[in-house]
Scaffold this active site. Structure first.
Site, PDB file in Angstrom:
ATOM      1  CE1 TYR A  93       1.018  -0.527   4.426  1.00  0.00           C
ATOM      2  CE2 TYR A  93      -0.133   1.661   4.450  1.00  0.00           C
ATOM      3  CZ  TYR A  93       0.828   0.817   5.162  1.00  0.00           C
ATOM      4  OH  TYR A  93       1.276   1.174   6.400  1.00  0.00           O
TER       5      TYR A  93
ATOM      6  CE  LYS B 291       3.010   3.319   3.276  1.00  0.00           C
ATOM      7  NZ  LYS B 291       3.088   3.249   4.511  1.00  0.00           N
TER       8      LYS B 291
ATOM      9  CD  GLU C 145       9.767   1.401  10.484  1.00  0.00           C
ATOM     10  OE1 GLU C 145       9.417   2.618   9.833  1.00  0.00           O
ATOM     11  OE2 GLU C 145       9.445   0.333  10.432  1.00  0.00           O
TER      12      GLU C 145
ATOM     13  CG  LEU D 221       8.180   2.429   5.097  1.00  0.00           C
ATOM     14  CD1 LEU D 221       8.054   1.180   3.822  1.00  0.00           C
ATOM     15  CD2 LEU D 221       6.760   2.737   5.127  1.00  0.00           C
TER      16      LEU D 221
HETATM   17  N1  PDD Z   1       2.870   5.335   7.573  1.00  0.00           N
HETATM   18  N2  PDD Z   1       7.237   3.642   9.025  1.00  0.00           N
HETATM   19  C1  PDD Z   1       6.338   3.134   8.933  1.00  0.00           C
HETATM   20  C2  PDD Z   1       6.181   1.575   9.768  1.00  0.00           C
HETATM   21  C3  PDD Z   1       5.078   3.659   8.569  1.00  0.00           C
HETATM   22  O1  PDD Z   1       4.038   2.855   8.382  1.00  0.00           O
HETATM   23  C4  PDD Z   1       5.284   4.876   7.806  1.00  0.00           C
HETATM   24  C5  PDD Z   1       3.996   5.632   7.295  1.00  0.00           C
HETATM   25  C6  PDD Z   1       6.635   5.576   7.701  1.00  0.00           C
HETATM   26  C7  PDD Z   1       6.665   7.055   7.313  1.00  0.00           C
HETATM   27  O2  PDD Z   1       6.531   7.028   6.038  1.00  0.00           O
HETATM   28  P1  PDD Z   1       6.066   8.312   5.180  1.00  0.00           P
HETATM   29  O3  PDD Z   1       7.350   9.248   5.482  1.00  0.00           O
HETATM   30  O4  PDD Z   1       6.323   7.659   3.562  1.00  0.00           O
HETATM   31  O5  PDD Z   1       4.617   8.611   5.507  1.00  0.00           O
HETATM   32  C8  PDD Z   1       7.694   4.979   8.494  1.00  0.00           C
HETATM   33  C9  PDD Z   1       1.767   5.480   6.930  1.00  0.00           C
HETATM   34  C10 PDD Z   1       1.110   7.156   7.156  1.00  0.00           C
HETATM   35  C11 PDD Z   1       0.452   4.815   7.207  1.00  0.00           C
HETATM   36  O6  PDD Z   1       0.662   3.532   7.216  1.00  0.00           O
HETATM   37  O7  PDD Z   1      -0.825   5.223   7.302  1.00  0.00           O
END
Ligand code: PDD
Length: 283
Positions: A34, A149, A181, A205
């Site tokens: 996703y 992701k 994270e 991620l």
């Molecule tokens: N999540 N690490 C994890 C495990 C995440 O799920 C996310 C983002 C990030 C940050 O990634 P980005 O800068 O691309 O948003 C890091 C999204 C917002 C979600 O699952 O809703």
């Protein structure tokens, strides 16, 4: 936005009417990936970076990418224009498709399921940003492919639930004593004006904000280093930050009930937040 218009396998339909077969491998196995893309003034922020990460996620798990970059961007625009909101968060999910249940990939070719929906983008309020947020820590018990992701998010779900039960914003995870994270955000520390984050490897991620913040550091003259960060360093940091599509950059002022730095959002957060807003305004 009570019943937004969504995209499912070529059709635009109200969310309440969107249906997938129960044998979809996304439902049965979490066999899908996703993206979550912020839209400001209906324009994707770092859209091509999100699409590139979607391509990487799909490629890593061997799902045939059903669209090229231009087609993905056109589909996003279609969903965004169908909904009456300026700032939106677009969710894209691609699963391996529908097949008889069996763990290995289906032998016969299957058509991936493509779903896109949008919801209002609610970034943290000015009050929340000014005060900063609290977090808890826990051991990272997720798998070793966190760079994908993936919609298989049970580990992240349990971490987020742990944070919710402690009535804090995020759960900051450590693997073997080193920072990885948070449940749905990347984590950053500041010491003596220098920003650090864990390396971009299979243990985290790589957020789209990771690359953006690296760029902002360059333009703002902030020294940045990607390296392993110990638990002690997190607790001894002057500042701790979270980043994600929905949180943008957010200061952490307490971890496990211990104050971070002087317990207030710090100057590096201030600089990065301002630079982030300027990048949005330049869209
Ligand atoms: N999540 N690490 C994890 C495990 C995440 O799920 C996310 C983002 C990030 C940050 O990634 P980005 O800068 O691309 O948003 C890091 C999204 C917002 C979600 O699952 O809703």
């Amino acid at each position: 936005m009570n019943d937004p218009i969504v995209y499912l396998n070529g059709d635009m339909t109200p969310l309440s009417e969107a249906r997938i077969p129960v044998l979809d491998r996304g439902f049965i196995f979490g066999d899908g990936v996703y993206e979550v893309i912020p839209m400001y003034g209906r324009k994707p922020f770092r859209g091509t970076h999100h699409i590139a990460r979607l391509f990487r996620s799909l490629g890593t798990i061997g799902i045939t990418n059903p669209h090229n970059e231009a087609e993905w961007l056109a589909l996003i625009d279609r969903v965004v224009q169908a909904n009456d909101l300026n700032d939106q968060i677009v969710y894209i999910q691609v699963t391996r498709g529908v097949a008889k249940r069996g763990h290995a990939f289906p032998k016969d070719p299957v058509t991936p399921t493509v779903f896109m929906m949008t919801s209002p983008l609610a970034v943290p309020s000015a009050e929340v940003r000014a005060k900063g947020v609290a977090c808890v820590t826990l051991e990272d018990k997720r798998w070793l492919n966190c760079q994908i992701k993936s919609t298989s998010l049970l580990g992240n779900v349990l971490a987020a639930q742990y944070a919710a039960e402690h009535e804090v914003t995020e759960a900051i995870q450590f693997r073997d004593g080193f920072l990885s994270e948070a449940s749905s955000s990347n984590v950053w520390i500041v010491k003596d004006g220098k920003l650090s984050a864990p390396p971009k490897d299979n243990l985290i991620l790589e957020g789209i904000r990771y690359g953006l913040i690296e760029e902002l550091c360059k333009s703002q003259g902030i020294v940045f280093e990607a390296r392993r960060i110990t638990r002690e360093e997190v607790f001894g940091a002057d500042e701790v930050l979270l980043s994600s599509a929905t949180k943008e950059v957010l200061p952490v002022v307490a971890i496990d009930d211990q104050r971070v730095g002087d317990g207030k959002p710090g100057p590096v957060f201030g600089k990065l937040y301002a630079a982030y807003q300027a990048a949005k305004a330049a869209l």
